[in-house]
Design a protein around this motif. Structure first.
Motif, PDB file in Angstrom:
ATOM      1  N   PRO A 172       0.700  -1.250   0.148  1.00 37.38           N
ATOM      2  CA  PRO A 172       0.048  -0.087   0.069  1.00 37.38           C
ATOM      3  C   PRO A 172       1.087   1.358   0.034  1.00 37.38           C
ATOM      4  CG  PRO A 172       0.114  -0.924   2.265  1.00 37.38           C
ATOM      5  CD  PRO A 172       0.793  -1.838   1.349  1.00 37.38           C
ATOM      6  N   GLU A 173      -0.028   2.167  -0.563  1.00 38.64           N
ATOM      7  CA  GLU A 173       0.686   3.762  -0.338  1.00 38.64           C
ATOM      8  C   GLU A 173       0.418   4.333   1.013  1.00 38.64           C
ATOM      9  OE1 GLU A 173      -0.645   6.107  -3.695  1.00 38.64           O
ATOM     10  OE2 GLU A 173      -1.381   4.009  -4.398  1.00 38.64           O
ATOM     11  N   LEU A 174      -0.494   3.834   1.609  1.00 39.40           N
ATOM     12  CA  LEU A 174      -0.969   4.431   2.965  1.00 39.40           C
ATOM     13  C   LEU A 174      -1.349   3.468   3.935  1.00 39.40           C
ATOM     14  CD1 LEU A 174      -2.383   6.728   4.696  1.00 39.40           C
ATOM     15  CD2 LEU A 174      -4.494   6.517   3.201  1.00 39.40           C
ATOM     16  N   LEU A 175      -0.942   3.786   5.164  1.00 39.05           N
ATOM     17  CA  LEU A 175      -1.287   2.903   6.294  1.00 39.05           C
ATOM     18  C   LEU A 175      -2.044   3.583   7.275  1.00 39.05           C
ATOM     19  CD1 LEU A 175       2.045   0.832   7.397  1.00 39.05           C
ATOM     20  CD2 LEU A 175      -0.341   0.029   6.403  1.00 39.05           C
ATOM     21  N   PHE A 176      -3.299   3.105   7.697  1.00 37.10           N
ATOM     22  CA  PHE A 176      -4.008   3.373   8.952  1.00 37.10           C
ATOM     23  C   PHE A 176      -3.926   2.622  10.098  1.00 37.10           C
ATOM     24  CE2 PHE A 176      -6.728   4.651   5.291  1.00 37.10           C
ATOM     25  CZ  PHE A 176      -6.721   6.043   5.335  1.00 37.10           C
ATOM     26  N   LEU A 177      -3.540   3.094  11.277  1.00 34.94           N
ATOM     27  CA  LEU A 177      -3.168   2.179  12.355  1.00 34.94           C
ATOM     28  C   LEU A 177      -3.869   2.706  13.491  1.00 34.94           C
ATOM     29  CD1 LEU A 177      -0.132   3.292  10.864  1.00 34.94           C
ATOM     30  CD2 LEU A 177       0.554   1.042  12.182  1.00 34.94           C
ATOM     31  N   ASP A 178      -4.963   1.738  14.054  1.00 31.72           N
ATOM     32  CA  ASP A 178      -5.732   1.982  15.101  1.00 31.72           C
ATOM     33  C   ASP A 178      -5.306   1.453  16.501  1.00 31.72           C
ATOM     34  OD1 ASP A 178      -7.655   2.699  16.720  1.00 31.72           O
ATOM     35  OD2 ASP A 178      -9.393   1.235  16.024  1.00 31.72           O
ATOM     36  N   GLU A 179      -4.487   2.173  17.348  1.00 34.24           N
ATOM     37  CA  GLU A 179      -3.806   1.915  18.464  1.00 34.24           C
ATOM     38  C   GLU A 179      -2.981   0.811  18.359  1.00 34.24           C
ATOM     39  OE1 GLU A 179      -4.233   3.522  21.214  1.00 34.24           O
ATOM     40  OE2 GLU A 179      -6.187   4.763  21.260  1.00 34.24           O
ATOM     41  N   PRO A 180      -1.732   1.072  17.557  1.00 35.97           N
ATOM     42  CA  PRO A 180      -0.928  -0.040  17.342  1.00 35.97           C
ATOM     43  C   PRO A 180      -0.008  -0.774  18.392  1.00 35.97           C
ATOM     44  CG  PRO A 180      -0.122   1.868  16.420  1.00 35.97           C
ATOM     45  CD  PRO A 180      -1.429   2.390  16.974  1.00 35.97           C
ATOM     46  N   THR A 181       0.002   0.144  19.313  1.00 30.85           N
ATOM     47  CA  THR A 181       0.790  -0.570  20.764  1.00 30.85           C
ATOM     48  C   THR A 181      -0.068  -0.806  21.739  1.00 30.85           C
ATOM     49  OG1 THR A 181       1.191   1.678  21.430  1.00 30.85           O
ATOM     50  CG2 THR A 181       2.891   0.834  19.941  1.00 30.85           C
ATOM     51  N   ALA A 182      -1.376  -0.664  21.643  1.00 31.03           N
ATOM     52  CA  ALA A 182      -2.188  -1.178  22.891  1.00 31.03           C
ATOM     53  C   ALA A 182      -2.093  -2.448  23.109  1.00 31.03           C
ATOM     54  CB  ALA A 182      -3.689  -0.918  22.515  1.00 31.03           C
ATOM     55  N   SER A 188       8.074  -4.151  23.731  1.00 29.85           N
ATOM     56  CA  SER A 188       7.350  -4.500  22.251  1.00 29.85           C
ATOM     57  C   SER A 188       6.861  -3.434  21.786  1.00 29.85           C
ATOM     58  CB  SER A 188       6.230  -5.612  22.578  1.00 29.85           C
ATOM     59  OG  SER A 188       6.811  -6.598  23.299  1.00 29.85           O
ATOM     60  N   ALA A 189       6.565  -2.328  22.364  1.00 32.54           N
ATOM     61  CA  ALA A 189       5.774  -1.149  21.692  1.00 32.54           C
ATOM     62  C   ALA A 189       7.193  -0.460  21.192  1.00 32.54           C
ATOM     63  CB  ALA A 189       5.588  -0.181  22.861  1.00 32.54           C
ATOM     64  N   THR A 190       8.325  -0.245  21.675  1.00 31.35           N
ATOM     65  CA  THR A 190       9.721   0.315  21.413  1.00 31.35           C
ATOM     66  C   THR A 190      10.070  -0.363  19.956  1.00 31.35           C
ATOM     67  OG1 THR A 190      10.420   1.053  23.330  1.00 31.35           O
ATOM     68  CG2 THR A 190      11.980   0.741  21.683  1.00 31.35           C
ATOM     69  N   ASP A 191       9.627  -1.868  20.022  1.00 30.03           N
ATOM     70  CA  ASP A 191      10.069  -2.613  18.852  1.00 30.03           C
ATOM     71  C   ASP A 191       9.262  -2.209  17.672  1.00 30.03           C
ATOM     72  OD1 ASP A 191      12.379  -3.866  20.183  1.00 30.03           O
ATOM     73  OD2 ASP A 191      11.199  -5.671  20.439  1.00 30.03           O
ATOM     74  N   PHE A 192       8.106  -1.994  17.989  1.00 33.55           N
ATOM     75  CA  PHE A 192       6.769  -1.817  16.858  1.00 33.55           C
ATOM     76  C   PHE A 192       7.421  -0.461  16.399  1.00 33.55           C
ATOM     77  CE2 PHE A 192       3.148  -0.314  15.071  1.00 33.55           C
ATOM     78  CZ  PHE A 192       2.772  -1.586  14.497  1.00 33.55           C
ATOM     79  N   HIS A 193       7.662   0.620  17.341  1.00 29.36           N
ATOM     80  CA  HIS A 193       8.014   2.018  16.614  1.00 29.36           C
ATOM     81  C   HIS A 193       9.186   1.776  15.656  1.00 29.36           C
ATOM     82  CE1 HIS A 193       6.367   3.374  20.597  1.00 29.36           C
ATOM     83  NE2 HIS A 193       5.393   3.421  19.957  1.00 29.36           N
ATOM     84  N   ARG A 194      10.434   1.089  16.140  1.00 33.15           N
ATOM     85  CA  ARG A 194      11.408   0.872  15.037  1.00 33.15           C
ATOM     86  C   ARG A 194      10.945   0.331  14.085  1.00 33.15           C
ATOM     87  NH1 ARG A 194      14.376  -1.488  19.841  1.00 33.15           N
ATOM     88  NH2 ARG A 194      15.769   0.231  20.786  1.00 33.15           N
TER      89      ARG A 194
END
Length: 264
Positions: A172-182, A188-194
Motif C-alpha cells: 500500500p501507499e498509505l497505512l491506517f493504524l488504530d492503537e498499534p501499541t495497545a 515490544s512497543a519500542t520494537d514496533f516503533h522501530r
C-alpha cells in the motif's frame, strides 16, 4: 511535459467539515483534517470522543452525514462497492487488536488480501502468494516458520507484526493504524516503533495513527492532531501541541495522569 516541482503535492487524506451522528446525537461535527504525502500523523483524543468513528469514515466503513472524505485523491462517498474495493487495495489497515482471522493460520491471514484479488479476476498463483507471504513476514521481522501457527498461539507483539504484514500484503501507499501499541509492554512497543519507522522510510509510506500512547507520538509522529468534542481542536508538531492550553491536552501530557488516559 514534466511535472512542476513547485506544484504542491496533493494530500493523501483530506477531510472537510465531516459530520457523523448516531440517532440525533452528533459525535463528529465540522471535522477538518489533512494527511500530507510521506508524513505520519497521529490523532489523539478523549475516550469515546470519536477517534475510531473517524477512522471508520476514512476507510469507507461508514458514510458521513455531512462533509467529504478524499483518500488518495478520490472522494470515497462517490464509489460503488467494486470501486471502493479497488481503492482499498492502495491502503492497509492495522486494527486495534490485530483483527486476525482466528480460524486461519498466520500464512492464510497474510495471504487473504492476495487471494481476494480473484474477486476482480486478478488471479495470483499460489506459488507467488507463498513467496510474497514469506517476504511480508520477513519485512516485519518474522521467520517463515511462523506461517503455520494459529493466532491464539502468538504473543501480543507477534500478533501486531502479523497484522502489519497483512496490512502490507498489497504494497500500500498509505497505512491506517488504530492503537498499534495497545496491550504491548514497553519493550515490544519500542520494537514496533522501530519497525514502523523502518517500513515508513523503506516503502515511502504515509501513515495515520490513532493512539493514546505518548511514546508513539514521540517516536513516529511528524504531526499530532487533537480530536475533542467531535472536531479537530489543533494540529501541529508534538512540541507545539503539548503547549496548547486545553483541559484534555494538559491532562494527556501531565506525567502523573497520562497513564490514566484511555483509548477508544
Amino acid at each position: 511535459m514534466t511535472a512542476d516541482r513547485d506544484q504542491p503535492l496533493q494530500p493523501v487524506v483530506e477531510v472537510a467539515d465531516l459530520g457523523a451522528r448516531i440517532d440525533k446525537r452528533w459525535l463528529l461535527r465540522g471535522l477538518d483534517l489533512r494527511l500530507e504525502q510521506g508524513e505520519t500523523l497521529a490523532v489523539i483524543g478523549t475516550s469515546g470522543g470519536g477517534k475510531s468513528l473517524m477512522l471508520r469514515h476514512l476507510i469507507g466503513l461508514s458514510e458521513p452525514d455531512e462533509g467529504t472524505v478524499d483518500v488518495l485523491g478520490i472522494r470515497i462517498s462517490h464509489l460503488d462497492r467494486v470501486q471502493m474495493r479497488q481503492l482499498g487495495r492502495r491502503w492497509g489497515v492495522l486494527f486495534q487488536q490485530g483483527a486476525l482471522f482466528s480460524a486461519l493460520p498466520v500464512f492464510d491471514n497474510i495471504a487473504f488480501p492476495m487471494r481476494e484479488l480473484r474477486r476482480d479476476g486478478l488471479d495470483m498463483p499460489e506459488s507467488m502468494i507463498a513467496d510474497l507471504v514469506s517476504l511480508k513476514l520477513a519485512a516485519v521481522g518474522l521467520d517463515p516458520e511462523v506461517g503455520p501457527q494459529m493466532p491464539d498461539a502468538l504473543s501480543g507483539g507477534m500478533i501486531k507484526r502479523v497484522a502489519l504484514a497483512r496490512a502490507l500484503a498489497l504494497d500500500p501507499e498509505l497505512l491506517f493504524l488504530d492503537e498499534p501499541t495497545a496491550g504491548l509492554d514497553p519493550a515490544s512497543a519500542t520494537d514496533f516503533h522501530r519497525l514502523y519507522k523502518h517500513l515508513h522510510k523503506d516503502m515511502g509510506l504515509s501513515g495515520l495513527i490513532v493512539t493514546h500512547d505518548r511514546a508513539t507520538l514521540a517516536s513516529v509522529a511528524d504531526r499530532v492532531a487533537v480530536l475533542d468534542e467531535g472536531r479537530i481542536l489543533t494540529v501541529g508538531t508534538l512540541d507545539e501541541v503539548r503547549h496548547v492550553s486545553h483541559p484534555f491536552i494538559e491532562r494527556f501530557f501531565d506525567a502523573d495522569t497520562a497513564a490514566g488516559v484511555q483509548e477508544d
